[in-house]
Design a protein around this motif. Structure first.
Motif, PDB file in Angstrom:
ATOM      1  N   GLU A  34       0.804  -1.219   0.000  1.00  0.00           N
ATOM      2  CA  GLU A  34       0.000   0.000   0.000  1.00  0.00           C
ATOM      3  C   GLU A  34       0.841   1.275   0.000  1.00  0.00           C
ATOM      4  N   ASN A  35       2.010   1.235   0.646  1.00  0.00           N
ATOM      5  CA  ASN A  35       2.748   2.477   0.886  1.00  0.00           C
ATOM      6  C   ASN A  35       4.097   2.586   0.182  1.00  0.00           C
ATOM      7  N   ILE A  36       4.684   1.460  -0.160  1.00  0.00           N
ATOM      8  CA  ILE A  36       6.024   1.494  -0.756  1.00  0.00           C
ATOM      9  C   ILE A  36       6.017   1.075  -2.216  1.00  0.00           C
ATOM     10  N   LEU A  37       5.226   0.060  -2.565  1.00  0.00           N
ATOM     11  CA  LEU A  37       5.186  -0.387  -3.953  1.00  0.00           C
ATOM     12  C   LEU A  37       4.824   0.734  -4.931  1.00  0.00           C
ATOM     13  N   PRO A  38       3.914   1.657  -4.577  1.00  0.00           N
ATOM     14  CA  PRO A  38       3.620   2.749  -5.527  1.00  0.00           C
ATOM     15  C   PRO A  38       4.849   3.583  -5.891  1.00  0.00           C
ATOM     16  N   LEU A  39       5.833   3.631  -5.017  1.00  0.00           N
ATOM     17  CA  LEU A  39       7.037   4.410  -5.300  1.00  0.00           C
ATOM     18  C   LEU A  39       7.861   3.796  -6.430  1.00  0.00           C
ATOM     19  N   LYS A  40       7.738   2.493  -6.605  1.00  0.00           N
ATOM     20  CA  LYS A  40       8.486   1.808  -7.668  1.00  0.00           C
ATOM     21  C   LYS A  40       8.120   2.392  -9.033  1.00  0.00           C
ATOM     22  N   ARG A  41       6.851   2.749  -9.202  1.00  0.00           N
ATOM     23  CA  ARG A  41       6.406   3.314 -10.483  1.00  0.00           C
ATOM     24  C   ARG A  41       7.024   4.684 -10.751  1.00  0.00           C
ATOM     25  N   HIS A  42       7.573   5.290  -9.703  1.00  0.00           N
ATOM     26  CA  HIS A  42       8.232   6.596  -9.850  1.00  0.00           C
ATOM     27  C   HIS A  42       9.757   6.459  -9.847  1.00  0.00           C
ATOM     28  N   GLY A  43      10.234   5.219  -9.986  1.00  0.00           N
ATOM     29  CA  GLY A  43      11.669   4.978 -10.115  1.00  0.00           C
ATOM     30  C   GLY A  43      12.442   4.885  -8.814  1.00  0.00           C
ATOM     31  N   TRP A  44      11.732   4.714  -7.708  1.00  0.00           N
ATOM     32  CA  TRP A  44      12.418   4.624  -6.425  1.00  0.00           C
ATOM     33  C   TRP A  44      13.097   3.270  -6.256  1.00  0.00           C
ATOM     34  N   TYR A  45      14.195   3.282  -5.509  1.00  0.00           N
ATOM     35  CA  TYR A  45      14.929   2.069  -5.150  1.00  0.00           C
ATOM     36  C   TYR A  45      14.356   1.567  -3.823  1.00  0.00           C
ATOM     37  N   ILE A  46      13.998   0.287  -3.761  1.00  0.00           N
ATOM     38  CA  ILE A  46      13.305  -0.258  -2.598  1.00  0.00           C
ATOM     39  C   ILE A  46      14.175  -1.264  -1.856  1.00  0.00           C
ATOM     40  N   VAL A  47      14.326  -1.016  -0.549  1.00  0.00           N
ATOM     41  CA  VAL A  47      15.070  -1.920   0.331  1.00  0.00           C
ATOM     42  C   VAL A  47      14.061  -2.631   1.230  1.00  0.00           C
ATOM     43  N   SER A  48      14.294  -3.898   1.473  1.00  0.00           N
ATOM     44  CA  SER A  48      13.353  -4.740   2.221  1.00  0.00           C
ATOM     45  C   SER A  48      13.151  -4.272   3.658  1.00  0.00           C
TER      46      SER A  48
END
Length: 199
Positions: A54-68
């Motif tokens: 809900e809160n972090i996956l949407p950032l992926k569409r904006h090119g964000w790098y995601i750490v677990s």
């Protein structure tokens, strides 16, 4: 970092709803803190999956790098991460790196731990907290042992292609129960240890 349940509203306000804010220029986000630990962001893998979706996956569409999300190095940590990976495939696939914390006094065990997590999860590793510290009743590191621990690990991290980032604990006045042999600051002044591992 979306620290845990108590920070969701703040995260949504300052990150999700303010993507170009001055504190978001790095376009990197970290999942919840010590999700397997009481007193930290303790939560089930399925709940963590919902928060991330809900809160972090949407950032992926904006090119964000995601750490677990990150666990402690207790045995329950890897069990938790296995459940998260198996029950949360869409979020897991979006994660770019896996974070680990480590508190113990053995350099060799630390190296093996980080290598094991890389081999098990096949994603780059971020070591976002560590110290020469025994939380299980053993003897603590002397200043010289802590110095050797930190400088040895910093050199080793720099040599590993799969370790993308590392940050020892901690640059702070309140070490929260971590031995003072790990201090990286004396007031506003960097310690000898800080200078040795930051260069």
């Amino acid at each position: 970092m979306l620290w845990g349940d108590k920070s969701v509203n703040s995260f949504r306000k300052h990150v999700l709803n303010n993507l170009d804010g001055k504190n978001n220029q790095g376009k990197c986000v970290m999942g919840m803190n010590e999700v397997n630990q009481r007193g930290q962001a303790q939560m089930s893998a399925s709940h963590a999956c919902s928060i991330m979706r809900e809160n972090i996956l949407p950032l992926k569409r904006h090119g964000w790098y995601i750490v677990s999300p990150v666990t402690t190095n207790a045995a329950s940590g890897q069990t938790w991460m296995d459940k998260f990976r198996s029950n949360c495939g869409d979020v897991w696939d979006a994660i770019d790196a896996v974070a680990v914390h480590y508190y113990d006094t053995s350099v060799n065990k630390f190296k093996n731990y980080v290598s094991e997590w890389y081999n098990r999860y096949n994603k780059p590793i971020w070591v976002t907290e560590y110290a020469c510290q025994d939380f299980n009743g053993g003897s603590q590191c002397s200043d010289s042992k802590a110095y050797n621990f930190h400088t040895t690990m910093a050199s080793w991290f720099d040599e590993q292609d799969f370790v993308e980032a590392y940050a020892p604990f901690g640059v702070m006045q309140n070490m929260q129960g971590v031995s003072s042999s790990n201090d990286l600051a004396n007031g506003q002044i960097p310690t000898t240890l800080y200078n040795a591992i930051s260069g």
